[in-house]
Design a protein around this motif. Structure first.
Motif, PDB file in Angstrom:
ATOM      1  N   THR A  81      17.070  59.593 -53.350  1.00 20.98           N
ATOM      2  CA  THR A  81      15.844  60.058 -53.309  1.00 20.98           C
ATOM      3  C   THR A  81      15.424  59.830 -55.041  1.00 20.98           C
ATOM      4  N   ASN A  82      14.230  59.812 -55.257  1.00 15.90           N
ATOM      5  CA  ASN A  82      13.437  59.770 -56.466  1.00 15.90           C
ATOM      6  C   ASN A  82      12.223  60.759 -56.594  1.00 15.90           C
ATOM      7  N   PRO A  83      11.886  60.748 -57.786  1.00 17.93           N
ATOM      8  CA  PRO A  83      10.513  61.669 -58.131  1.00 17.93           C
ATOM      9  C   PRO A  83       9.215  61.217 -57.052  1.00 17.93           C
ATOM     10  N   ILE A 102      24.147  61.181 -59.767  1.00 16.12           N
ATOM     11  CA  ILE A 102      22.948  61.388 -60.647  1.00 16.12           C
ATOM     12  C   ILE A 102      22.376  59.991 -60.816  1.00 16.12           C
ATOM     13  N   LYS A 103      21.031  60.009 -60.658  1.00 17.39           N
ATOM     14  CA  LYS A 103      20.486  58.754 -60.902  1.00 17.39           C
ATOM     15  C   LYS A 103      19.828  58.835 -62.222  1.00 17.39           C
ATOM     16  N   VAL A 104      20.182  57.709 -63.011  1.00 17.53           N
ATOM     17  CA  VAL A 104      19.736  57.655 -64.483  1.00 17.53           C
ATOM     18  C   VAL A 104      19.096  56.342 -64.671  1.00 17.53           C
ATOM     19  N   ALA A 125      22.841  49.459 -48.570  1.00 19.26           N
ATOM     20  CA  ALA A 125      21.666  49.192 -48.501  1.00 19.26           C
ATOM     21  C   ALA A 125      20.897  50.346 -48.408  1.00 19.26           C
ATOM     22  N   THR A 126      20.011  50.973 -49.150  1.00 18.16           N
ATOM     23  CA  THR A 126      19.193  52.089 -48.885  1.00 18.16           C
ATOM     24  C   THR A 126      17.865  51.721 -48.171  1.00 18.16           C
ATOM     25  N   LEU A 127      17.564  52.609 -47.035  1.00 18.49           N
ATOM     26  CA  LEU A 127      16.387  52.006 -46.276  1.00 18.49           C
ATOM     27  C   LEU A 127      15.547  53.253 -45.992  1.00 18.49           C
ATOM     28  N   PRO A 130      19.737  47.423 -57.820  1.00 14.30           N
ATOM     29  CA  PRO A 130      18.427  46.558 -57.922  1.00 14.30           C
ATOM     30  C   PRO A 130      17.545  46.651 -56.880  1.00 14.30           C
ATOM     31  N   PHE A 131      16.319  46.610 -57.526  1.00 16.19           N
ATOM     32  CA  PHE A 131      15.159  46.978 -56.665  1.00 16.19           C
ATOM     33  C   PHE A 131      14.593  45.639 -56.166  1.00 16.19           C
ATOM     34  N   ILE A 132      14.934  45.354 -55.090  1.00 17.76           N
ATOM     35  CA  ILE A 132      14.672  44.034 -54.600  1.00 17.76           C
ATOM     36  C   ILE A 132      13.117  43.907 -54.308  1.00 17.76           C
ATOM     37  N   ALA A 135      21.424  47.938 -52.610  1.00 13.27           N
ATOM     38  CA  ALA A 135      20.141  47.219 -52.372  1.00 13.27           C
ATOM     39  C   ALA A 135      18.961  48.119 -52.245  1.00 13.27           C
ATOM     40  N   ALA A 136      18.212  48.362 -53.226  1.00 13.08           N
ATOM     41  CA  ALA A 136      17.107  49.225 -53.174  1.00 13.08           C
ATOM     42  C   ALA A 136      15.665  48.666 -52.957  1.00 13.08           C
ATOM     43  N   SER A 137      14.755  49.388 -53.013  1.00 11.13           N
ATOM     44  CA  SER A 137      13.313  48.828 -52.736  1.00 11.13           C
ATOM     45  C   SER A 137      13.376  47.873 -51.570  1.00 11.13           C
TER      46      SER A 137
HETATM   47  O1  G3P Z   1      15.147  54.480 -54.212  1.00  9.31           O
HETATM   48  C1  G3P Z   1      14.301  53.647 -54.997  1.00  9.31           C
HETATM   49  C2  G3P Z   1      13.621  52.434 -54.386  1.00  9.31           C
HETATM   50  O2  G3P Z   1      14.432  52.248 -52.958  1.00  9.31           O
HETATM   51  C3  G3P Z   1      12.268  52.591 -54.417  1.00  9.31           C
HETATM   52  O3  G3P Z   1      11.801  51.333 -53.289  1.00  9.31           O
HETATM   53  O4  G3P Z   1       9.825  50.998 -52.028  1.00  9.31           O
HETATM   54  O5  G3P Z   1       9.436  52.399 -54.164  1.00  9.31           O
HETATM   55  O6  G3P Z   1       9.904  50.037 -54.344  1.00  9.31           O
HETATM   56  P1  G3P Z   1      10.230  51.339 -53.620  1.00  9.31           P
END
Ligand code: G3P
Length: 217
Positions: free
Chosen positions: A28-30, A83-85, A183-185, A129-131, A163-165
């Protein structure tokens, strides 16, 4: 072995995917929690009670002490929380401090391999890494995964590459080939992994043919 996480703060999506049974964690993220318009802590606990694996909660402080404070509070919510930093100098200090306290850290917003090297040295449990965001600015996101894999293998770093983003199924395929651990999808991409028009066509044909098979009453 590539693990599949969901990149969402939507509890219904997590519930649905977990019921199918192929989800091993959640990030998760903000931005993701903002989209849900819900309390972050409450949502995290609900997700942790569904997913049997690491659930990333992101800090928003910019100084290490603040990140540690927020991280410790998140970690108390549930044993699945990690924890994400952010990948900054303060973030790496917080990574060291949280790791020393036995709290697992996911270093986020990684855009070059040297950052991943530093995160591993700071004891990160996961590097993200935000690919997709690199591809968006015409840089090769997948090459970043390959470079990190090579560096980590050269020196035996145990930090897991997440692998993120991720934007589409080819990102998942290429991340797996490049040796990413996770890989987070987004939910949409998770659904796309199952699909092929020939699968649908094949099912339809089998069902149509089954109707024509003589059956004893
Ligand atoms: O969880 C962080 C990352 O996966 C965000 O992806 O789509 O906002 O570049 P995105």
């Amino acid at each position: 072995m590539v693990k599949i996480f969901l990149d969402t703060a939507n509890v219904s999506e997590v519930k649905y995917a977990a019921d199918i049974g192929l989800i091993e964690g959640c990030t998760t993220n903000p931005t993701l929690i903002m989209k849900e318009g819900r309390d972050y802590n409450e949502t995290l606990v609900e997700i942790c009670n569904i997913v049997n694996g690491p659930v990333s909660a992101e800090t928003v402080a910019l100084d290490a002490e603040g990140m540690v404070r927020e991280g410790e509070a998140f970690a108390k919510l549930h044993k699945n929380i990690i924890i994400k930093v952010p990948m900054t100098q303060q973030g790496m200090k917080a990574c060291r401090l949280l790791t020393a306290k036995g709290i697992r850290v996911n270093v986020t917003l990684c855009f070059q391999a040297n950052q991943a090297l530093l995160a591993a040295k700071a004891g990160a449990f996961i590097i993200s890494p935000f690919i997709g965001r690199l591809d968006d600015i015409s840089q090769d996101g997948m090459q970043l995964i390959r470079d990190i894999r090579q560096i980590y293998d050269n020196y035996g770093f145990g930090t897991q590459i997440l692998a993120a983003s991720i934007r589409h199924p080819i990102h998942v395929l290429e991340s797996a080939k490049a040796g990413a651990n996770i890989a987070t999808l987004p939910f949409k991409v998770w659904e796309q992994l199952f699909q092929h028009p020939l699968t649908d066509k094949g099912i339809k044909q089998f069902l149509d043919d089954w109707e024509k098979v003589p059956k004893k009453k």
